[in-house]
Design an enzyme around this catalytic site. Structure first.
Site, PDB file in Angstrom:
ATOM      1  N   ARG A  18       0.813  -1.220   0.000  1.00 36.72           N
ATOM      2  CA  ARG A  18       0.000   0.000   0.000  1.00 36.72           C
ATOM      3  C   ARG A  18       0.843   1.265   0.000  1.00 36.72           C
ATOM      4  O   ARG A  18       0.329   2.344   0.275  1.00 36.72           O
ATOM      5  CB  ARG A  18      -0.935   0.039   1.219  1.00 36.72           C
ATOM      6  CG  ARG A  18      -1.965  -1.065   1.268  1.00 36.72           C
ATOM      7  CD  ARG A  18      -2.954  -0.816   2.385  1.00 36.72           C
ATOM      8  NE  ARG A  18      -3.803   0.332   2.089  1.00 36.72           N
ATOM      9  CZ  ARG A  18      -4.341   1.108   3.020  1.00 36.72           C
ATOM     10  NH1 ARG A  18      -4.084   0.909   4.282  1.00 36.72           N
ATOM     11  NH2 ARG A  18      -5.127   2.105   2.676  1.00 36.72           N
ATOM     12  N   ARG A  31      -4.112   8.386 -12.300  1.00 36.75           N
ATOM     13  CA  ARG A  31      -5.383   8.268 -11.592  1.00 36.75           C
ATOM     14  C   ARG A  31      -6.189   9.558 -11.609  1.00 36.75           C
ATOM     15  O   ARG A  31      -7.348   9.579 -11.163  1.00 36.75           O
ATOM     16  CB  ARG A  31      -5.118   7.915 -10.123  1.00 36.75           C
ATOM     17  CG  ARG A  31      -5.017   6.445  -9.765  1.00 36.75           C
ATOM     18  CD  ARG A  31      -6.353   5.723  -9.658  1.00 36.75           C
ATOM     19  NE  ARG A  31      -7.416   6.483  -9.056  1.00 36.75           N
ATOM     20  CZ  ARG A  31      -7.597   6.632  -7.754  1.00 36.75           C
ATOM     21  NH1 ARG A  31      -6.775   6.084  -6.892  1.00 36.75           N
ATOM     22  NH2 ARG A  31      -8.614   7.333  -7.300  1.00 36.75           N
ATOM     23  N   TYR A 142     -16.816  -2.706   7.865  1.00 40.52           N
ATOM     24  CA  TYR A 142     -17.294  -1.655   6.974  1.00 40.52           C
ATOM     25  C   TYR A 142     -18.799  -1.794   6.718  1.00 40.52           C
ATOM     26  O   TYR A 142     -19.536  -0.809   6.702  1.00 40.52           O
ATOM     27  CB  TYR A 142     -16.552  -1.701   5.648  1.00 40.52           C
ATOM     28  CG  TYR A 142     -15.157  -1.130   5.708  1.00 40.52           C
ATOM     29  CD1 TYR A 142     -14.932   0.210   6.002  1.00 40.52           C
ATOM     30  CD2 TYR A 142     -14.046  -1.929   5.463  1.00 40.52           C
ATOM     31  CE1 TYR A 142     -13.658   0.737   6.060  1.00 40.52           C
ATOM     32  CE2 TYR A 142     -12.753  -1.414   5.520  1.00 40.52           C
ATOM     33  CZ  TYR A 142     -12.567  -0.077   5.818  1.00 40.52           C
ATOM     34  OH  TYR A 142     -11.308   0.439   5.886  1.00 40.52           O
TER      35      TYR A 142
END
Length: 337
Positions: A18, A31, A142
């Site tokens: 990450r 992106r 979540y």
């Protein structure tokens, strides 16, 4: 791959979890203007983003560019990843009736994953591709909370107060997760990691009773493929012994527990992945080398054949990309055989 299997290696392998993509200017450029989940569904874009840190840093593995909520989105849940917030679920899972929205994941639901991995394997050659998925507990947190949570109040309330509903939720998520990992493996992923980012919020007894069965189900489901299986969590020092029992071949360790102590807690027969604090990269180069050396020394103390050097889980977008490259070079030089 050899380190995952605890076989002799020419140097300690390095991959960044990450970290690399978030810190690269080329990542930010490609992106730009594309929402996170949409970017995960464009095979050519996934290929480019996955390859960027491999090109720049010469790491020993690529990590497939995706997100842990991708399979939940693929089965039709109304969720999104909001910049600066994280995954947000429109209608949280709070009742048994809500479980009906969690249908099984079919390979056709994530055909873009199969296509992207095929493109990547063709380009990577001998560099292994690591696939991943979110573990049932972290996905459940979540879904029940409706988004990120510091204390997981609603999640724990369901786990403690409605154990049958909780078990049914985690069982469904285990099936979805296992199917998502299977798609990646069948497409060509060389290894897979199960992220349990929030499981460190649990006491060992609660983990054993309420989480281990679902995590074990995931690992058992993909065991027959023969690829290394990695298990990682954050703040899991007190859980490492139990995580070593779940079924993974490699146990990830964050920077809070020294690697030799982590090996003692995990127990014999497992490779270890870890465990430099990413904040170290903000220190001067000599401090980075010294802290990396401490990790390598701890690995040698337990027999470092089964060790994959890794930065921690935290995302530091302002990390100097060149510092990451220097770190790879240092670890390779310090452990070359």
């Amino acid at each position: 791959m050899r380190a995952c299997r605890r076989e002799p290696v020419p140097h300690t392998p390095v991959w960044f979890m990450r970290q690399a993509g978030r810190s690269l200017p080329e990542y930010l450029k490609v992106r730009e203007g594309i929402p996170m989940l949409e970017s995960c569904m464009r095979p050519e874009l996934v290929k480019e983003i996955t390859l960027q840190p491999v090109r720049r840093h010469r790491v020993d593995a690529a990590i497939y560019f995706s997100d842990i909520v991708v399979p939940l989105k693929a089965i039709g849940l109304d969720l999104d990843i909001k910049p600066g917030v994280g995954p947000v679920v429109a209608d949280p899972i709070r009742s048994r009736a809500d479980l009906e929205r969690l249908r099984p994941l079919e390979p056709g639901d994530v055909s873009y994953v199969t296509e992207a991995i095929g493109l990547l394997v063709a380009e990577l050659g001998g560099t292994p591709l690591i696939g991943f998925a979110g573990a049932p507990f972290t996905l459940a947190s979540y879904l029940v909370e409706g988004g990120p949570s510091k204390n997981h109040e609603r999640t724990k309330a369901m786990m403690y107060g409605e154990p049958e509903l909780w078990a049914a939720l985690l069982d469904r998520l285990a099936d979805i997760t296992a199917a998502f990992l299977a798609v990646q493996i069948e497409a060509g992923a060389s290894a897979v990691q199960l992220f349990d980012s929030w499981v460190g919020a649990l006491a060992p007894a609660d983990y054993r009773r309420s989480v281990m069965p679902a995590s074990r189900k995931v690992f058992d489901a993909v065991a027959g493929y023969g690829v290394p299986r990695i298990h990682f969590g954050v703040g899991t020092g007190e859980l490492l012994g139990l995580m070593g029992e779940v079924g993974a071949d490699v146990v990830g360790v964050d920077w809070r527990v020294r690697l030799d102590e982590a090996a003692r807690r995990v127990g014999p027969g497992k490779a270890l992945q870890g465990n430099l604090d990413p904040a170290v990269l903000f220190a001067p180069t000599e401090a980075v080398r010294a802290k990396a050396g401490e990790v390598l020394d701890a690995a040698r103390a337990v027999g470092d054949t089964g060790h994959i050097f890794n930065l921690g889980h935290g995302v530091l977008p302002s990390t100097d990309p060149d510092a990451l490259t220097r770190l790879v070079e240092y670890v390779h030089e310090a452990t070359a055989r």
